[in-house]
Scaffold this motif. Structure first.
Motif, PDB file in Angstrom:
ATOM      1  N   LYS A   1      -6.085  -1.184   0.825  1.00 48.13           N
ATOM      2  CA  LYS A   1      -6.247  -0.588   2.161  1.00 48.13           C
ATOM      3  C   LYS A   1      -7.206  -1.408   3.024  1.00 48.13           C
ATOM      4  O   LYS A   1      -7.061  -1.453   4.248  1.00 48.13           O
ATOM      5  CB  LYS A   1      -6.744   0.846   2.045  1.00 48.13           C
TER       6      LYS A   1
ATOM      7  N   LYS B   1       7.298   1.983 -11.903  1.00 44.82           N
ATOM      8  CA  LYS B   1       6.707   3.316 -11.709  1.00 44.82           C
ATOM      9  C   LYS B   1       7.213   4.300 -12.754  1.00 44.82           C
ATOM     10  O   LYS B   1       6.437   5.084 -13.329  1.00 44.82           O
ATOM     11  CB  LYS B   1       7.028   3.824 -10.307  1.00 44.82           C
TER      12      LYS B   1
ATOM     13  N   PHE C   1      -6.172  -1.372  -6.566  1.00 40.34           N
ATOM     14  CA  PHE C   1      -5.327  -0.681  -5.591  1.00 40.34           C
ATOM     15  C   PHE C   1      -6.153  -0.193  -4.403  1.00 40.34           C
ATOM     16  O   PHE C   1      -5.724  -0.281  -3.249  1.00 40.34           O
ATOM     17  CB  PHE C   1      -4.609   0.494  -6.249  1.00 40.34           C
ATOM     18  N   ASP C   2      -7.335   0.335  -4.683  1.00 37.92           N
ATOM     19  CA  ASP C   2      -8.201   0.798  -3.593  1.00 37.92           C
ATOM     20  C   ASP C   2      -8.525  -0.324  -2.615  1.00 37.92           C
ATOM     21  O   ASP C   2      -8.776  -0.084  -1.434  1.00 37.92           O
ATOM     22  CB  ASP C   2      -9.498   1.385  -4.161  1.00 37.92           C
TER      23      ASP C   2
ATOM     24  N   ASP D   1       0.655   6.983  -9.850  1.00 34.95           N
ATOM     25  CA  ASP D   1      -0.497   7.780 -10.287  1.00 34.95           C
ATOM     26  C   ASP D   1      -1.354   6.898 -11.181  1.00 34.95           C
ATOM     27  O   ASP D   1      -1.332   7.006 -12.416  1.00 34.95           O
ATOM     28  CB  ASP D   1      -0.026   9.028 -11.024  1.00 34.95           C
TER      29      ASP D   1
ATOM     30  N   PHE E   1       0.833  -1.205   0.000  1.00 34.59           N
ATOM     31  CA  PHE E   1       0.000   0.000   0.000  1.00 34.59           C
ATOM     32  C   PHE E   1       0.866   1.254   0.000  1.00 34.59           C
ATOM     33  O   PHE E   1       0.593   2.215  -0.736  1.00 34.59           O
ATOM     34  CB  PHE E   1      -0.928   0.001   1.207  1.00 34.59           C
ATOM     35  N   GLU E   2       1.923   1.248   0.801  1.00 35.18           N
ATOM     36  CA  GLU E   2       2.806   2.413   0.877  1.00 35.18           C
ATOM     37  C   GLU E   2       3.495   2.662  -0.460  1.00 35.18           C
ATOM     38  O   GLU E   2       3.588   3.806  -0.924  1.00 35.18           O
ATOM     39  CB  GLU E   2       3.839   2.191   1.974  1.00 35.18           C
ATOM     40  N   LYS E   3       3.992   1.606  -1.096  1.00 36.04           N
ATOM     41  CA  LYS E   3       4.702   1.774  -2.359  1.00 36.04           C
ATOM     42  C   LYS E   3       3.766   2.170  -3.499  1.00 36.04           C
ATOM     43  O   LYS E   3       4.069   3.076  -4.287  1.00 36.04           O
ATOM     44  CB  LYS E   3       5.430   0.469  -2.721  1.00 36.04           C
TER      45      LYS E   3
ATOM     46  N   ARG F   1      -6.701   0.717 -10.783  1.00 39.17           N
ATOM     47  CA  ARG F   1      -7.020   1.676  -9.720  1.00 39.17           C
ATOM     48  C   ARG F   1      -7.994   1.067  -8.715  1.00 39.17           C
ATOM     49  O   ARG F   1      -7.833   1.217  -7.502  1.00 39.17           O
ATOM     50  CB  ARG F   1      -7.637   2.936 -10.337  1.00 39.17           C
TER      51      ARG F   1
ATOM     52  N   SER G   1       1.043   3.722  -3.320  1.00 43.80           N
ATOM     53  CA  SER G   1       0.490   5.067  -3.132  1.00 43.80           C
ATOM     54  C   SER G   1       1.305   6.102  -3.895  1.00 43.80           C
ATOM     55  O   SER G   1       0.816   7.201  -4.169  1.00 43.80           O
ATOM     56  CB  SER G   1       0.461   5.422  -1.640  1.00 43.80           C
ATOM     57  N   GLU G   2       2.542   5.760  -4.252  1.00 44.23           N
ATOM     58  CA  GLU G   2       3.385   6.672  -5.017  1.00 44.23           C
ATOM     59  C   GLU G   2       3.022   6.668  -6.499  1.00 44.23           C
ATOM     60  O   GLU G   2       3.428   7.572  -7.230  1.00 44.23           O
ATOM     61  CB  GLU G   2       4.858   6.280  -4.853  1.00 44.23           C
TER      62      GLU G   2
END
Length: 453
Positions: A197, A253, A193-194, A183, A176-178, A190, A180-181
Motif C-alpha cells: 500500500k 490463493k 504485503f502491508d 488471508d 494490492f487489490e488481488k 504479511r 487483499s483477497e
C-alpha cells in the motif's frame, strides 16, 4: 633436576565430578553430520550469480532481459529443481533452510524486475524454476513491488516519464487489490504485503506531483512495446490490460486456503500433545509413573495421527507440531531416566518419528527436570542422589559440546551449563555441611520417585 624427578612420584589426579556410574550421552555421527552447515557451500555458489544479476540491473536496466540474463543461470535452476525431486508439480511452501529460502526470494525479486523491464507485467510463477514454492514466489514479487518499483518510479519521474509511472501504479494497484483477497497469517509475507500500500501511495504521489508541475513527455520510441500496449486506452478497453496472471494467483490463493485449514487442524491437535506431555512430567515429579506412562502413550497416538494428516504437507511439522514433539521427547527421556538412570539415544525413539532437532531439544529440556529432582535430593542432604543428577546433566553437556546448534537449540546451552554449575555448587555445600558434622542422608534408593501401586 632430571635425577631428582626420577624419585618424585607423579600423582594420578582424580576425575572431577563425573562418577564411574555416569550415563554415556553420545549424539552419534548421524546427529553430528546433520548439524554441519553443508548447504553453506550452495549459498556461496549462488551469491556471485545474484550479485552479477543485480549489478546488471543497476548499471544498465534498459538492456536487462529476463529471458537472456536469468534463464541461462542453470546452476541456480538445477539446484532449485533438485530440492523438489520426486515432489508434485506444485510446491506450496518452502522446504529449504531459511537462509537458502531468502536467497531464492532475492533471485525472484531480481527476476521480477528484469521481467517487468522487458514486458511491463508481473512475472508469473510458471516462468520460474519448478522448485520455487508459493511462499517464495509471493515473498519475492512483494519485495520487488516494495523496493524496485518505488526506486524505478522515482528514476522515471526524474526524466518526467509519466507513462512509465502510470504503468507502475497500475501494476502495484492490481497487486494490492488481488492480494487483499488473501488471508495472510502473521509473518514475513504479511509484513511484505502491508508494504504494497505504501508503493501504491508512492506512485499516486509522484503522479500528482508530475501533474501539478510542467512536464515533458518522453519520446514514444524509448518505451518498450509491451509497456506501450499497457498504456494504450484501446488495449485497456479490450480487457487484455491486466498486469497479473489472475488465474495463477487464484490457484495460489486456493492452495493457500487449503494449507491454512490443515494448519489450524494440526495446531489444535498439537495442544493435546503438549498438555499430555506436560502433565506427564508433573506426574513423574509426584512419583506417579503409571499415569505418566499413560499420558506419554496419548502423545504417541495423537502424534502419529498428525503425521498422517501432514503427509502431503511436510512443512507443517515446523512450529507447533515440532515444539509438541520436543515436549514429548522430554517426557519420554525423563520417564526413562527415572526408570533406569539412562539417557535414551536418538535411535531409541521407536513409537513415533522425531527428527534431530526435536531430540536434542528434548535432551536439553531433560536437564531442567533432572535439576529439579536434584534440588529435592539436596534438601534431604542426599549426596548420592545429587551426584546422580550431576552425572546426567554433565554427560549431556559433554555430549552436545562441539555441535553447531541452530536457532533456539543454541539458546538452550546456557541454561544447561548453568544447571551443571548449580549442581556442582550443591555438592560443594553438602560437603561443607558434612564437615560441620551434619552428615549425609542417603535417600536416593529409598525415596526416589517410584511407580504408585
Amino acid at each position: 633436576m632430571a635425577a631428582y624427578s626420577a624419585y618424585v612420584a607423579v600423582p594420578t589426579l582424580p576425575r572431577l565430578f563425573l562418577s564411574k556410574s555416569a550415563p554415556l550421552v553420545d549424539v552419534g555421527d548421524r546427529l553430528r553430520s546433520h548439524f554441519k552447515r553443508e548447504d553453506d557451500t550452495v549459498i556461496a555458489s549462488l551469491q556471485p550469480l545474484l550479485l552479477a544479476s543485480k549489478t546488471s540491473l543497476e548499471r544498465s536496466p534498459s538492456t536487462s532481459s529476463f529471458t537472456n540474463n536469468f534463464v541461462p543461470m542453470t546452476p541456480l535452476y538445477d539446484f532449485l529443481q533438485s530440492q523438489v525431486e520426486g515432489e508434485t508439480e506444485v510446491v506450496k511452501t518452502s522446504r529449504k533452510p531459511h537462509h537458502l529460502t531468502y536467497r531464492v526470494e532475492d533471485f525472484i525479486q531480481q527476476a521480477a524486475y528484469a521481467h517487468f523491464l522487458e514486458t511491463g507485467t508481473l512475472i508469473p510463477l510458471k516462468k520460474l524454476p519448478k522448485g520455487v514454492s508459493d511462499e517464495e514466489y509471493l515473498g519475492g514479487i512483494m519485495a520487488f513491488c516494495n523496493y524496485d518499483i518505488q526506486r524505478y518510479v522515482v528514476g522515471r519521474a526524474i526524466e518526467r516519464d509519466t507513462s512509465s509511472v502510470e504503468i507502475c501504479k497500475g501494476l502495484v494497484g492490481e497487486m494490492f487489490e488481488k492480494f487483499s483477497e488473501f488471508d495472510f497469517r502473521n509473518g514475513p509475507i504479511r509484513r511484505k504485503f502491508d508494504g504494497i500500500k505504501y508503493a501504491v501511495r508512492k506512485c499516486e504521489n509522484v503522479l500528482y506531483e508530475l501533474a501539478v508541475t510542467e512536464r515533458t513527455k518522453v519520446e514514444e520510441a524509448v518505451e518498450p512495446a509491451a509497456k506501450k500496449q499497457k498504456s494504450d486506452p484501446e488495449a485497456a478497453a479490450s480487457g487484455d490490460a491486466s498486469f497479473l496472471d489472475m488465474s495463477e494467483l487464484a490457484a495460489i490463493k486456493t492452495r493457500y486456503e487449503g494449507y491454512d485449514a490443515t494448519r489450524e487442524l494440526v495446531i489444535k491437535k498439537c495442544r493435546e500433545i503438549q498438555k499430555a506431555a506436560k502433565n506427564s512430567i508433573f506426574a513423574m515429579h509426584r512419583g506417579d509413573l503409571k499415569k505418566a506412562k499413560s499420558l506419554i502413550e496419548t502423545c504417541e497416538t495423537v502424534g502419529n495421527e498428525i503425521l498422517v494428516t501432514i503427509k502431503d504437507e511436510p512443512t507443517l511439522r515446523q512450529g507447533s507440531f515440532s515444539n509438541s514433539l520436543e515436549e514429548y521427547a522430554e517426557a519420554l527421556l525423563f520417564w526413562t531416566w527415572l526408570d533406569n538412570g539412562t539417557v535414551m539415544t536418538f535411535d531409541d525413539f521407536k513409537k513415533i518419528e522425531i527428527n534431530e532437532e526435536e531430540y536434542l531439544g528434548g535432551i536439553c529440556d531433560l536437564s531442567g527436570e533432572v535439576g529439579r529432582v536434584a534440588v529435592v535430593y539436596g534438601t534431604k542432604r542426599d549426596q548420592e542422589g545429587v551426584q546422580k543428577c550431576l552425572d546426567t546433566n554433565l554427560s549431556i553437556l559433554i555430549g552436545l559440546e562441539g555441535l553447531y546448534l541452530p536457532g533456539k537449540l543454541s539458546k538452550k546451552m546456557d541454561p544447561l551449563k548453568q544447571s551443571v554449575q548449580k549442581l556442582e555448587t550443591v555438592l560443594y555445600e553438602l560437603s561443607l555441611i558434612q564437615s560441620k558434622g551434619g552428615g549425609f542422608v542417603n535417600m536416593s534408593s529409598a525415596e526416589a520417585p517410584k511407580e504408585e501401586e
